[in-house]
Scaffold this motif. Structure first.
Motif, short mmCIF file in Angstrom:
data_model
loop_
_atom_site.label_atom_id
_atom_site.label_comp_id
_atom_site.label_asym_id
_atom_site.label_seq_id
_atom_site.Cartn_x
_atom_site.Cartn_y
_atom_site.Cartn_z
N UNK A 4 0.86 -1.18 0.00
CA UNK A 4 0.00 0.00 0.00
C UNK A 4 0.90 1.24 0.00
N UNK A 5 0.63 2.23 -0.88
CA UNK A 5 1.49 3.42 -0.91
C UNK A 5 1.60 4.07 0.47
N UNK A 11 0.64 11.01 -1.33
CA UNK A 11 0.52 12.46 -1.49
C UNK A 11 1.16 12.91 -2.80
N UNK A 12 2.33 12.37 -3.10
CA UNK A 12 3.00 12.70 -4.37
C UNK A 12 2.19 12.16 -5.54
N UNK A 65 7.53 18.24 -8.25
CA UNK A 65 7.41 16.95 -8.95
C UNK A 65 8.64 16.77 -9.83
N UNK A 66 9.80 16.72 -9.22
CA UNK A 66 11.07 16.79 -9.93
C UNK A 66 12.08 15.85 -9.27
N UNK A 67 12.82 15.10 -10.09
CA UNK A 67 13.81 14.15 -9.56
C UNK A 67 13.17 13.21 -8.53
N UNK A 85 7.52 3.67 -7.16
CA UNK A 85 6.90 2.75 -8.12
C UNK A 85 5.57 3.25 -8.68
N UNK A 86 4.59 3.63 -7.86
CA UNK A 86 3.32 4.09 -8.43
C UNK A 86 3.44 5.41 -9.19
N UNK A 87 4.46 6.21 -8.85
CA UNK A 87 4.67 7.47 -9.57
C UNK A 87 5.20 7.19 -10.97
#
Length: 408
Positions: A4-5, A11-12, A65-67, A85-87
């Motif tokens: 689970x995240x 949040x990301x 939302x960088x690196x 992983x989910x990102x």
């Protein structure tokens, strides 16, 4: 283990999905059409980057939302491999969208090499501008004259000469070579063939404007050049760089490669899952809105069973990807080789099968650029070779299983 995240990852992910909806999906067609118009052939010297991409990168950077791939709190966002992983999966839903977030190959792998193995001078000169997105990089390992799936076959020579290093050899399928912002290459070659098998290789930083570096051509994949980065052939003809460009030390190249390719391989797999989800989504929408022979396509020819199989295959691949990510976080890359190799085989194959099915559902449209399916198919087929072909990873898994039960 719990996949689970984490609250931080979730949040990301929520912010990333909102950004994708607001900016990336609307940009998808523009990206394709721009390169058709401005970068139609193989002349990389004239390739240009869509200026809207820079605007999106600035927006992504401003929103944090960088690196996202780098676990460092200062240089990255402090996300674990499993957190990421989910990102990466979400980015994978739009071909090449990872570049908007500075999370694209080969730059991520090269940044990890410099982060983990580079000295302070190398980090200042090359890692810092890569992290800022000011320059692009290349990784030169595969060669045209040998079966490079076996790294011991590599023929490129990297030799010390006083305070300099001399590089001679040929490389191809060097991703990113055609990008107008490509400034630096990490080159892998041999230094001492008399040394132990895994102590012969060396990695060195070579600025692409160094005398003797000759880009010969860009290569097509299924007839496409994939500008403005592309995959090219480059020759190194008595190229000389200062010894300070050596990464770690002579003979450390193979160990560095294993450290670099582990996370890079699983990042590819994460994006494959997202692409497969998008392909399945498109196939279901198409089949539920088009009729043939008096029925919806979903009701014809066993298509519902194909959708069910795709759902099962994608979910299995995701679980294996998350397990490999979790294990890397727990015990490191070296002790996660079975899981990394396993998912590197599974994820591109699942993407290829699901995309092929979706293309069939779309008919002639599935073969066109009106849908992202052709890009996904090329991505899948190429990844079954990139970072090691299926057979090499299967061989690795088999060797580790034999070692587990029979020793040696």
């Amino acid at each position: 283990m719990d996949f689970k995240p984490s609250p931080k990852s979730q949040e990301y992910l929520d912010r990333l999905k909102a950004f994708m909806d607001a900016h990336v999906y609307p940009f998808e067609r523009d990206y394709v059409e721009y390169h058709k118009k401005h970068n139609p052939g193989g002349d990389w010297k004239r390739w240009t980057e869509n200026p809207k991409l820079k605007d999106l990168q600035l927006k992504a950077k401003a929103e944090g939302l960088w690196n996202l791939f780098l676990p460092d709190e200062e240089m990255g966002q402090g996300l674990s491999v499993l957190d990421y992983a989910p990102l990466a999966e979400e980015m994978g839903r739009v071909y090449n969208s990872a570049e908007i977030f500075n999370c694209n190959a080969p730059d991520t792998g090269n940044m990890e090499v410099l982060y983990h193995f580079g000295n302070d001078e190398q980090k200042e000169q090359w890692l810092k501008p890569l992290l800022e997105g000011e320059i692009k990089s290349v990784f030169c390992m595969t060669e045209p004259d040998v079966a490079s799936s076996d790294a011991t076959n590599i023929q490129t020579s990297i030799q010390p000469d006083g305070d300099e290093i001399v590089i001679n050899g040929k490389k191809w399928w060097s991703t990113g070579l055609g990008h107008p912002d490509a400034k630096i290459a990490i080159v892998m070659g041999k230094t001492d063939e008399s040394a132990a098998k895994h102590r012969q290789h060396t990695m060195v930083l070579v600025p692409l404007d160094t005398p003797g570096v000759e880009i010969k051509r860009m290569l097509t994949t299924f007839g496409a050049y994939d500008p403005p980065a592309g995959h090219g052939e480059v020759h190194f003809n008595n190229v000389r760089v200062p010894k300070v460009n050596l990464i770690q030390d002579f003979g450390e190249g193979f160990a560095i490669a294993q450290g670099r390719l582990g996370p890079g391989r699983i990042h590819h797999c994460m994006r494959c899952i997202g692409a497969a989800e998008r392909a399945l989504q498109l196939a279901i929408i198409r089949s539920g809105t088009r009729e043939a022979f008096g029925k919806l396509l979903a009701q014809l020819g066993g298509n519902s069973e194909r959708f069910a199989k795709a759902r099962i295959d994608i979910d299995q691949a995701r679980l294996l990807t998350h397990y490999a990510a979790w294990k890397i976080d727990e015990v490191g890359v070296r002790d996660s080789m079975t899981e990394i190799s396993a998912i590197k085989v599974v994820a591109p194959n699942v993407l290829q099968e699901v995309t092929d099915m979706a293309m069939q559902i779309h008919g002639g449209g599935g073969l066109s650029d009106d849908f992202p399916l052709t890009s996904f198919f090329i991505q899948a087929r190429a990844l079954r070779l990139a970072d090691g072909p299926d057979e090499v990873h299967q061989r690795m898994i088999s060797r580790l299983e034999f070692k587990k039960y029979l020793g040696g």
